[in-house]
Design a protein around this motif. Structure first.
Motif, short mmCIF file in Angstrom:
data_model
loop_
_atom_site.label_atom_id
_atom_site.label_comp_id
_atom_site.label_asym_id
_atom_site.label_seq_id
_atom_site.Cartn_x
_atom_site.Cartn_y
_atom_site.Cartn_z
N GLY A 130 49.29 40.20 -20.61
CA GLY A 130 48.89 40.18 -22.01
C GLY A 130 47.46 40.65 -22.20
O GLY A 130 47.17 41.41 -23.12
N SER A 131 46.57 40.24 -21.28
CA SER A 131 45.17 40.63 -21.47
C SER A 131 44.97 42.12 -21.20
O SER A 131 44.08 42.74 -21.80
CB SER A 131 44.23 39.76 -20.64
OG SER A 131 44.69 39.66 -19.33
N ALA A 147 52.67 31.54 -11.39
CA ALA A 147 53.52 30.89 -12.39
C ALA A 147 53.78 31.90 -13.51
O ALA A 147 52.89 32.69 -13.83
CB ALA A 147 52.83 29.66 -12.94
N PRO A 148 54.99 31.88 -14.10
CA PRO A 148 55.33 32.88 -15.13
C PRO A 148 54.29 32.96 -16.24
O PRO A 148 53.93 34.05 -16.67
CB PRO A 148 56.67 32.38 -15.69
CG PRO A 148 57.26 31.58 -14.59
CD PRO A 148 56.13 30.97 -13.83
N GLU A 149 53.74 31.80 -16.70
CA GLU A 149 52.79 31.86 -17.81
C GLU A 149 51.48 32.54 -17.38
O GLU A 149 50.83 33.22 -18.16
CB GLU A 149 52.53 30.47 -18.42
CG GLU A 149 51.92 29.45 -17.50
CD GLU A 149 52.98 28.64 -16.75
OE1 GLU A 149 54.11 29.14 -16.56
OE2 GLU A 149 52.66 27.49 -16.33
N ASP A 150 51.09 32.36 -16.09
CA ASP A 150 49.87 33.02 -15.61
C ASP A 150 50.07 34.53 -15.57
O ASP A 150 49.18 35.30 -15.94
CB ASP A 150 49.50 32.51 -14.21
CG ASP A 150 49.00 31.06 -14.27
OD1 ASP A 150 48.55 30.65 -15.36
OD2 ASP A 150 49.09 30.37 -13.25
N ARG A 210 52.14 36.23 -17.36
CA ARG A 210 52.22 36.74 -18.72
C ARG A 210 50.82 36.86 -19.35
O ARG A 210 50.53 37.80 -20.07
CB ARG A 210 53.09 35.80 -19.57
CG ARG A 210 53.94 36.56 -20.60
CD ARG A 210 55.06 35.70 -21.16
NE ARG A 210 56.21 35.64 -20.27
CZ ARG A 210 56.77 34.50 -19.84
NH1 ARG A 210 56.30 33.33 -20.20
NH2 ARG A 210 57.83 34.56 -19.05
N ARG A 211 49.94 35.90 -19.01
CA ARG A 211 48.59 35.95 -19.55
C ARG A 211 47.84 37.17 -19.01
O ARG A 211 47.14 37.86 -19.73
CB ARG A 211 47.82 34.66 -19.21
CG ARG A 211 46.66 34.40 -20.14
CD ARG A 211 46.05 33.02 -19.95
NE ARG A 211 45.76 32.73 -18.57
CZ ARG A 211 46.28 31.72 -17.87
NH1 ARG A 211 47.13 30.90 -18.45
NH2 ARG A 211 45.97 31.54 -16.61
#
Lengths: 202, 364
Positions: free
Chosen positions: A47-48, A38-41, A43-44
């Protein structure tokens, strides 16, 4: 492996393939896993990676990982600054900490002497160690490098480099895992343990 | 300990075969290229996790398939072990012993041990020192497991030290680094040399006995360890000092050549028959007999050390020997399960407990 996927996918596979322990096949598998995230996963995850590079650097004193100038152990006033435990990598600190036995400070070499990889004493944090021993009134240096060829050679190099300082230098022992059964020990470890046997005082 | 049943699937030329083996002497016959040696190779794989012919695993997988399966039922005095191996052409092999995963290759030797003689063992006598070093170090690891770590350590020291010398000794840091590698080389190298010296002292009389029984006469057999970096005989308690001296003496030459010239990786040992160096002066027949004698002696020494007789695998051994020596071999075989392959006619009067005939990867 030649590039067979569209630009961004191949770039991701190439980047993943540069990670330690990840071969071309695994890189491909991880890349396709990321594609399905999923896009938010995604991105996370990205990001990390960025965050860790921005926020974490090497401790100015001991070269452990640190979220600031000093790592958690060098910040801790209760730790004994006159006893140093020298390890190869930050993750070795975690292993020593689990013992709950050691209340001194650490020094991370960030590797071992390894001419094959072009790593000499210069590429390790040895100069910094000598400076610390001289300036901080260190009374004991515990050499906790791995008990393999590279770790032993590095420990011997350090013992020699430290001999002029007059500080006590010790090497961790190697032998049998405690609490285990002799019958399950592998023959190499047990053979070494026999060689290093000691007299038991009654 | 002996091998009871053996199953092969897609191993070399074998599509599928199942064998029941006797505990005594089995002679495997068949024309060349039918799969006799491959049968021994499968047995040796179960004991060591690698090909006795030194080929990569993918060469063992039958063309057009992905994996070879070898299953072996091994009979011990008190128990039976089923070792199962899936040998993959790509990726990791899977090995089970009584359905438990075996993670380390050397753990296989707990279940089955083999002594292999192959025609190219002639190189043990006739070839370069590398083959003789490998022979002695393999026996050392088999007889005393701790030496597997010693040999691995030593190889690593040499690799690292060579890399250092190749890059050049330029400054004080480099010299200090070499100094610590010298100390390590001396420690680990001396342990290896002492292990070899002890083992050779045990082997030499056994080689003499094995040679005499094969040749039917008793020529004087003698041996001497020959370190390239030391002149004259070397006693066990002198090794460390000798290595240290040699490192100092050859320092300049090592720097010039960029390679480690001191240590057991450069050593050889002399094989002397009737006061002549068998490496260069013996006849081909004598060299073949001596090579076989060395394998049988190694078998004896390992069997004494571990208290179990390994299974003996003799590949094409009769083509190497005249009929008298072939007879002598069969008469003096160790009391253990033995598999002998042969393509030609058998020496007359040979007694075997079982016969197997192989034709194009099939049992006939």
């Amino acid at each position: 492996m030649t590039a067979v996927y569209a630009g961004p996918v191949q770039r991701l596979i190439d980047e993943l393939g540069r990670l330690p322990g990840v071969g071309p096949k695994s890189a491909q598998r991880i890349a396709f896993y990321i594609l399905k995230l999923a896009p938010e996963d995604a991105r996370r995850l990205a990001g990390s990676i960025v965050e860790v590079k921005e926020k974490i650097s090497w401790c100015r004193r001991c070269f452990n990982i640190a979220e600031g100038e000093l790592c958690q152990f060098c910040q801790d006033e209760r730790r004994d600054r006159t006893v140093l435990c020298v390890v190869e990598e930050p993750r070795d600190i975690v292993a020593v900490e689990r013992t709950q036995e050691f209340r001194g400070s650490y020094h991370v070499l960030q590797g071992t002497i390894s001419p094959i990889e072009g790593i000499g004493p210069d590429q390790l944090r040895i100069k910094e160690l000598l400076t610390r021993v001289r300036d901080d009134g260190v009374t004991e240096v515990i050499l906790a490098t791995n008990p393999n060829t590279d770790g032993e050679v590095t420990a011997m190099y350090l013992a020699r480099a430290l001999s002029e300082s007059g500080t006590k230098v010790t090497r961790i022992a190697s032998g049998l895992p405690v609490g285990g059964d002799l019958e399950y020990a592998d023959e190499v470890t047990l053979g070494r343990a026999f060689e290093g046997r000691r007299t038991l005082d009654p | 300990m002996h091998l009871g049943r053996l199953w092969l699937r897609d191993f070399r030329c074998y599509e599928q075969v199942e064998l029941a083996l006797e505990s005594g002497v089995t002679v495997v016959t068949g024309s060349n290229g039918q799969g006799k040696t491959s049968l021994l190779e499968a047995v040796a794989w179960i004991a060591t996790g690698r090909s006795m012919r030194g080929v990569p695993d993918r060469a063992l997988v039958r063309a057009g398939t992905d994996e070879a399966i070898v299953r072996a039922e091994i009979e011990h005095p008190e128990h039976r072990v089923l070792v199962e191996a899936a040998i993959k052409s790509v990726g990791r092999n899977r090995i089970l012993a009584n359905k438990q995963t075996v993670t380390r290759r050397r753990d296989l030797s707990e279940h089955l041990r083999v002594t292999v003689f192959a025609p190219d063992d002639l190189a043990l006598v006739k070839g370069g020192p590398g083959g003789r070093r490998e022979y002695i170090d393999d026996l050392l690891v088999n007889a005393i497991p701790r030496f597997s770590a010693v040999t691995t350590d030593y190889e690593r020291v040499i690799k690292q030290r060579n890399a250092l010398l190749r890059a050049g000794i330029r400054d004080a840091d480099d010299r200090r680094t070499r100094d610590v590698f010298d100390v390590r080389l001396t420690e680990v190298g001396a342990e290896l040399v002492r292990g070899r010296l002890d083992l050779i002292a045990r082997l030499a009389p056994e080689i003499g006995v094995a040679y005499a029984s094969l040749a039917g006469s008793a020529p004087g057999f003698a041996t001497a360890y020959e370190p390239e970096w030391h002149d004259g005989p070397l006693a066990s308690d002198e090794v460390e000092v000798a290595l240290t001296e040699a490192l100092a003496r050859l320092r300049k030459r090592e720097e010039d050549r960029g390679v480690t010239l001191v240590g057991p990786h450069r050593d050889d040992w002399a094989l002397v028959l009737e006061d002549l160096d068998a490496r260069h002066h013996a006849s081909q027949g004598e060299q073949r007999t001596l090579a076989l004698g060395m394998r049988l002696a190694g078998h004896r020494v390992v069997a004494d050390a571990i208290g179990v007789e390994p299974v003996l695998l003799l590949d094409d051994v009769f083509s190497e020997l005249d009929s008298q020596r072939a007879m002598a071999l069969v008469e003096h075989l160790p009391a253990t399960q033995t598999l002998i392959t042969t393509a030609g006619a058998l020496p007359e009067g040979i007694r075997a407990d079982a016969w197997l005939r192989i034709d194009a990867g099939r049992l006939v």
